[in-house]
Design an enzyme around this catalytic site. Structure first.
Site, short mmCIF file in Angstrom:
data_model
loop_
_atom_site.label_atom_id
_atom_site.label_comp_id
_atom_site.label_asym_id
_atom_site.label_seq_id
_atom_site.Cartn_x
_atom_site.Cartn_y
_atom_site.Cartn_z
CE LYS A 162 -4.44 1.09 0.13
NZ LYS A 162 -5.44 0.06 -0.10
CG ASP A 202 -7.31 3.23 -1.37
OD1 ASP A 202 -7.66 2.34 -1.32
OD2 ASP A 202 -7.08 3.79 -0.27
P1 NAD Z 1 -12.72 7.69 -2.70
O1 NAD Z 1 -11.67 8.77 -2.44
O2 NAD Z 1 -13.16 7.44 -4.34
O3 NAD Z 1 -14.10 7.93 -2.07
C1 NAD Z 1 -14.02 8.08 -0.64
C2 NAD Z 1 -15.57 8.41 -0.35
O4 NAD Z 1 -15.50 8.74 1.30
C3 NAD Z 1 -15.82 9.99 -0.86
O5 NAD Z 1 -17.13 9.96 -0.99
C4 NAD Z 1 -15.26 11.00 0.53
O6 NAD Z 1 -16.15 11.96 0.50
C5 NAD Z 1 -15.72 9.90 1.56
N1 NAD Z 1 -15.19 10.27 2.79
C6 NAD Z 1 -13.77 10.54 2.94
N2 NAD Z 1 -13.72 10.74 4.43
C7 NAD Z 1 -14.81 10.74 5.12
C8 NAD Z 1 -14.90 10.67 6.34
N3 NAD Z 1 -14.32 10.94 7.16
N4 NAD Z 1 -16.45 10.53 6.50
C9 NAD Z 1 -17.21 9.89 5.68
N5 NAD Z 1 -16.95 9.88 4.38
C10 NAD Z 1 -15.81 10.31 3.92
O7 NAD Z 1 -11.85 6.35 -2.26
P2 NAD Z 1 -12.41 4.79 -2.69
O8 NAD Z 1 -11.23 4.31 -3.57
O9 NAD Z 1 -13.79 4.69 -2.99
O10 NAD Z 1 -11.98 4.32 -1.28
C11 NAD Z 1 -12.95 4.06 -0.23
C12 NAD Z 1 -12.51 2.75 0.69
O11 NAD Z 1 -12.67 1.70 -0.17
C13 NAD Z 1 -11.18 2.84 1.42
O12 NAD Z 1 -11.12 2.35 2.39
C14 NAD Z 1 -10.29 2.38 0.48
O13 NAD Z 1 -9.20 1.76 0.85
C15 NAD Z 1 -11.42 1.05 -0.12
N6 NAD Z 1 -10.94 0.45 -1.34
C16 NAD Z 1 -10.96 1.03 -2.43
C17 NAD Z 1 -10.71 0.23 -3.74
C18 NAD Z 1 -10.55 1.02 -5.00
O14 NAD Z 1 -10.16 0.50 -6.10
N7 NAD Z 1 -10.56 2.36 -5.30
C19 NAD Z 1 -10.73 -0.96 -3.62
C20 NAD Z 1 -10.81 -1.67 -2.61
C21 NAD Z 1 -10.99 -1.01 -1.45
#
Ligand code: NAD
Length: 422
Positions: free
Chosen positions: A110, A150
């Protein structure tokens, strides 16, 4: 056992404690145990970049490589002002488990840069990304470590990393990152894959508990980003009702159902959910406690805690985010026994699955159709779900423990077979 003060971070300690709990329950080989509880390599870099006003700022960046027994390290890159070494290490360890559960020939890593991308101009974001890439250049590559998007990073950030890396090597190397735009070697279906995978896991879980997924099924989604947004879209497509959605500015609640397209249109102009007119405002904390059938935390870690674990009203908890549930809360949910938990390392594995497909396509210079990709994703998610569910039944444990058991077994067997060098 040696004490490692650099890992004194609450999130890392939790992820580590969870590994230790399950490793003990499995009687894991002691030599494998002490190696797996800490990452193989952790890199901290200082990243100087110039703001548009001419001022230079130096931010801290990380890349943590937890384990590469099964194949090259693989894992996302996060831009968030609170990112730190412990958080990145925790997420790196989870990536090792995730790849192993779904049977990918990949390890776990990561990365992160402690910066808020929101106020940056496109040029500033590009400069900090390119400089970070240079700082970690010798540690990444299509054969060694392959980053992906991410929280806070996206396709464009991946494109700049790919370009910077390729410029240094003298030729195009699309396989150095995944989650790229399609026209430079990205894969069809990658953007929506983590959210889509979450829904595939929900479908499998609903079948096990004989819960119908139809127009009466209420879904609450925390975090309307790459994962949460795509999951909401797909849940709506299969006929369910999104009753709550949020982002970092707060959320919106409408028991009659929110419309995905209308929310997206609002987001496109306003950038945030706050102020969306078709529902009542709701805080991120309250969102987790709304009456619903499926709860999808898809924002940040450690939001389901001992304070609210008893107040959840869902039947399925599908962890789109990594680490949304603390260990204390997890135990309370296990004790309640009325919620089917699809743990993060299984629920959101769709992201790394299609990242793997993208990497394979890049290495072969041969690209697949979206239908084929989504079908393969469905197959791998279903297989992984059934494998974990079977372990849960056989070992009489919950899904999170079963998921970890499946992963640890896979990685440790490979480590024992390869042996300790020298
Ligand atoms: P992103 O940046 O696209 O979206 C994150 C969302 O969460 C946004 O809507 C943001 O406004 C919101 N957010 C941020 N901080 C916040 C808070 N304190 N309280 C409430 N909402 C909040 O990110 P993503 O890629 O969708 O990632 C979200 C989660 O999923 C993370 O834990 C990430 O590790 C995990 N994840 C992502 C992927 C990927 O491929 N993008 C894959 C597996 C897991």
């Amino acid at each position: 056992m040696q004490h490692h003060p650099e890992w004194d971070n609450p999130f890392f300690k939790e992820v580590q404690a969870n590994f230790e709990r399950v490793a003990h329950a499995m009687n894991l080989d002691e030599n494998i145990f002490i190696r797996l509880r800490v990452p193989e390599r952790a890199l901290t870099v200082s990243v100087p970049f110039r703001h548009d006003n001419g001022k230079v700022e130096v931010v801290t960046g990380y890349r943590v490589q937890h384990n590469d027994t099964l194949g090259p390290y693989k894992g996302g890159l996060r831009y968030n002002p609170h990112v730190n070494m412990g958080e990145v290490a925790a997420l790196a360890m989870m990536m090792t488990w995730k790849s192993a559960i779904v049977g990918l020939p990949l390890g776990g890593a990561k990365g992160g840069v402690a910066i808020d991308p929101n106020p940056l101009s496109r040029q500033e974001l590009q400069r900090v990304t390119r400089r970070f890439t240079i700082e970690i250049l010798n540690f990444i590559g299509p054969d060694s470590d392959v980053p992906a998007p991410d929280m806070g990073t996206n396709e464009q950030v991946m494109a700049w990393i790919m370009d910077t890396y390729s410029q240094q090597k003298g030729h195009a190397i699309p396989g150095v990152v995944t989650g790229k735009p399609i026209d430079i070697g990205g894969s069809l279906g990658r953007k929506e894959a983590p959210g889509r995978g979450v829904v595939y896991a929900i479908i499998a879980a609903a079948e096990k508990i004989k819960m119908k997924l139809d127009s009466k099924t209420r879904v609450a989604v925390q975090g309307f980003g790459q994962v949460g947004g795509a999951a909401a879209k797909k849940m709506e497509k299969i006929g369910c009702k999104i009753v709550a959605a949020s982002d970092h500015t707060g959320g919106i609640y409408n028991p009659k159902g929110l419309k995905y397209e209308s929310l997206m249109a609002y987001l496109a102009t306003n950038k945030v959910i706050k102020g969306y007119p078709e529902g009542d405002p709701i805080s991120n904390e309250a969102l987790l406690e709304v009456e619903c059938d499926v709860l999808i935390p898809a924002a940040i870690e450690r939001v389901i805690t001992k304070e609210n674990a008893k107040k959840l009203k869902c039947r399925i908890l599908a962890e789109g985010a990594n680490g949304p549930t603390t260990n204390e809360a997890d135990k309370m949910i296990r004790d309640r026994g009325d919620i089917f938990v699809i743990p993060d390392i299984l629920a959101n594995a769709g992201g790394v699955i299609v990242s793997y497909f993208e990497w394979v396509q890049d290495l072969q210079n041969l690209f697949w159709k979206e239908k084929e990709i989504n079908h393969k994703l469905w197959e791998m998610m279903s297989d992984a779900f059934e494998k974990v569910y079977a372990t849960a039944q056989k070992e009489k444990v919950d899904m999170r423990t079963a998921a970890l058991m499946t992963a640890i077994r896979k990685v440790s067997t490979a480590m024992l077979t390869r042996g300790l060098y020298p």
